[in-house]
Design an enzyme around this catalytic site. Structure first.
Site, PDB file in Angstrom:
ATOM      1  N   ASN A   6       0.884  -1.158   0.000  1.00 35.92           N
ATOM      2  CA  ASN A   6       0.000   0.000   0.000  1.00 35.92           C
ATOM      3  C   ASN A   6       0.927   1.214   0.000  1.00 35.92           C
ATOM      4  OD1 ASN A   6      -1.876   1.972   0.433  1.00 35.92           O
ATOM      5  ND2 ASN A   6      -2.774   1.062   2.267  1.00 35.92           N
ATOM      6  N   ARG A  88      -2.490  -2.217  -3.591  1.00 39.28           N
ATOM      7  CA  ARG A  88      -3.714  -1.456  -3.417  1.00 39.28           C
ATOM      8  C   ARG A  88      -3.638  -0.259  -4.357  1.00 39.28           C
ATOM      9  NH1 ARG A  88      -6.116   0.935   2.202  1.00 39.28           N
ATOM     10  NH2 ARG A  88      -8.076   1.633   1.326  1.00 39.28           N
ATOM     11  N   HIS A 176     -12.798   2.373  -0.511  1.00 44.54           N
ATOM     12  CA  HIS A 176     -12.754   1.360   0.565  1.00 44.54           C
ATOM     13  C   HIS A 176     -13.376   0.040   0.109  1.00 44.54           C
ATOM     14  CE1 HIS A 176     -12.435   4.654   3.881  1.00 44.54           C
ATOM     15  NE2 HIS A 176     -11.240   4.129   3.639  1.00 44.54           N
ATOM     16  N   ARG A 236     -10.065  14.790   6.761  1.00 41.65           N
ATOM     17  CA  ARG A 236     -10.880  15.185   5.590  1.00 41.65           C
ATOM     18  C   ARG A 236     -12.265  15.633   6.056  1.00 41.65           C
ATOM     19  NH1 ARG A 236      -9.864   9.638   2.392  1.00 41.65           N
ATOM     20  NH2 ARG A 236      -8.218   9.191   3.896  1.00 41.65           N
ATOM     21  N   GLU A 374      -8.109  -5.705   4.518  1.00 42.84           N
ATOM     22  CA  GLU A 374      -7.955  -5.347   3.105  1.00 42.84           C
ATOM     23  C   GLU A 374      -6.730  -6.027   2.498  1.00 42.84           C
ATOM     24  OE1 GLU A 374      -8.283  -1.513   4.961  1.00 42.84           O
ATOM     25  OE2 GLU A 374      -9.174  -0.726   3.131  1.00 42.84           O
TER      26      GLU A 374
END
Ligand code: ADP
Length: 396
Positions: A6, A88, A176, A236, A374
């Protein structure tokens, strides 16, 4: 061994699994790629396998960091030959509905999506390019955060903008997806009714979003064109009236890059509290600003759960996952209380104990805590893409 990467702008997180892509062998990260870099790797039980620090001054960069990692893996993981790397990749656009083997042509088409995710996509792709140069025969697979949401209807993906703007790719993609795909995959083991029915999954971490699943397929997501939409997050802002952006430009004389920093890095829990983006810090604080930031986070999750319930036409279960969802007892309690109108009845003791089921036996809507994974999803996809390609050559 299957390596999962990632790669972000300033760090590369990695995990290595056995060749069957089921057992975690090691994990770690290289941080501070463009300041003072630090490497750390540990085994599956958390015992340190290696650390390294580079002095500041001359940045390590993605290339040297990945060369270091490959060298480290080469010498370290006895008997496990590196067979593939899974990445990813934040954006697969409309075209990529599943993971794919990396080819030069694929890299070129993914690079064209960089303007849709400028803070993530170029770094994801950089890692692929560097590895292709270091070891050109190493199979690489791109796994997309958007792919799982390509089951959304045209309506769920559309903005009410002129068709000529939509034609540029300005539509809701959702992110996601690897996390939601993992949850959809394990949900039948926890709750067969919800797996066949309607589930809202709240992925609450530094990045937060929520997704409505119907029979295991994504029908709506709080994230849209970019990862800044929907819920407030660590830094965010989440959904914002687009008129605010015009105000920032016209009245506060901000330019695009300043606004980008504002909405991606200086807002959310950090911006509202002016203290921290970290939920643990805010929960431990008795500062009124920390309380307000948490109140706003919970309020916005409640509003979005209502919206997703409408998209799914009802709810059988609510699932909490990711750092906050898996660990923050107080946040889960408050979100469940807010969703009581939908039929969520919290079992406070089960919630305090971490679940997995945190709703009472008589609760019309079940609530669950299910840890996401993930990276395991990426490792499995990587193995499957290579197996499907048979001879290891590019899948179509
Ligand atoms: P990322 O999106 O970077 O993968 P994570 O899923 O790891 O993020 O989530 C990080 C968030 O989880 C942080 O806000 C952190 O404070 C929060 N978190 C982790 N553990 C706990 C805990 N025990 N209690 C409350 N919040 C926690």
């Amino acid at each position: 061994m299957v390596l999962v990467l990632n790669a972000g702008s300033s760090s590369i997180k990695f995990r290595a699994f056995d060749a069957a892509a089921e057992r975690l062998l090691l994990r770690g990260q290289i941080e501070g790629l463009y300041t003072a870099a630090r490497f750390r790797a540990s085994d599956a039980a958390g015992a340190t396998l290696g650390t390294h620090e580079w002095p500041g001054g001359s940045p390590l960069g993605h290339d040297r960091a990945l060369a270091f990692l490959m060298e480290f893996l080469h010498g370290r993981v006895d008997g496990h030959r590196l067979v593939a790397v899974g990445h990813r990749v934040v954006h697969g656009g409309l075209a990529f509905t599943r993971p794919v083997r990396v080819t030069p042509a694929l890299l070129a088409s993914l690079a064209r999506l960089s303007p849709l995710a400028p803070l993530h996509q170029p770094h994801n792709l950089k890692a692929i390019e560097v590895l292709a140069q270091l070891q050109h025969d190493l199979p690489q697979v791109a796994c997309f955060d958007t792919a799982f949401h390509r089951t959304h209807s045209e309506l769920a993906q559309a903005y009410a903008l002129p068709a000529s703007i939509t034609a540029h790719g300005v539509r809701r993609y959702g992110f996601h997806g690897l996390s939601y795909e993992y949850i959809a995959g394990v949900l039948p083991r926890f709750d067969a009714r919800a797996a066949a029915g309607r589930t809202i999954v709240a992925h609450l971490g530094n990045g937060s979003s929520a997704c409505a699943l119907v029979a295991g397929r994504s029908v709506a997501s709080t994230m849209g064109f970019t990862t800044v939409d929907g819920l407030p997050m660590g830094t965010r802002c989440g959904s914002l009236d687009p008129g605010v952006i015009l105000y920032l430009i016209d009245e506060l004389k901000m330019d695009a890059r300043t606004i980008e920093r504002l909405i991606y890095e200086q807002s959310g829990l950090l911006g509202v509290s002016e203290l921290s983006s970290d939920m643990r810090t805010l929960l431990a604080s008795d500062d009124a600003r920390a309380r307000f930031a948490i109140d706003l986070y919970v309020h916005r999750i409640g509003r979005e759960i209502g919206s997703l319930a409408a998209a799914a036409q009802g709810v059988d279960a609510l699932v909490f996952t990711a750092g906050i969802g898996e660990n923050a007892v107080a946040i889960r309690q408050r979100v469940c209380e807010q969703a009581s109108w939908l039929g969520v009845r919290l079992d406070a003791a089960a919630n305090a104990a971490g679940g997995p089921r945190i709703s009472r036996a008589d609760s019309p809507v079940a609530a669950w805590v299910i840890p996401t994974d993930e990276e395991l999803m990426i490792a499995r996809h990587t193995r499957q893409v290579l197996a499907a390609a048979g001879d290891g050559r590019a899948a179509p």
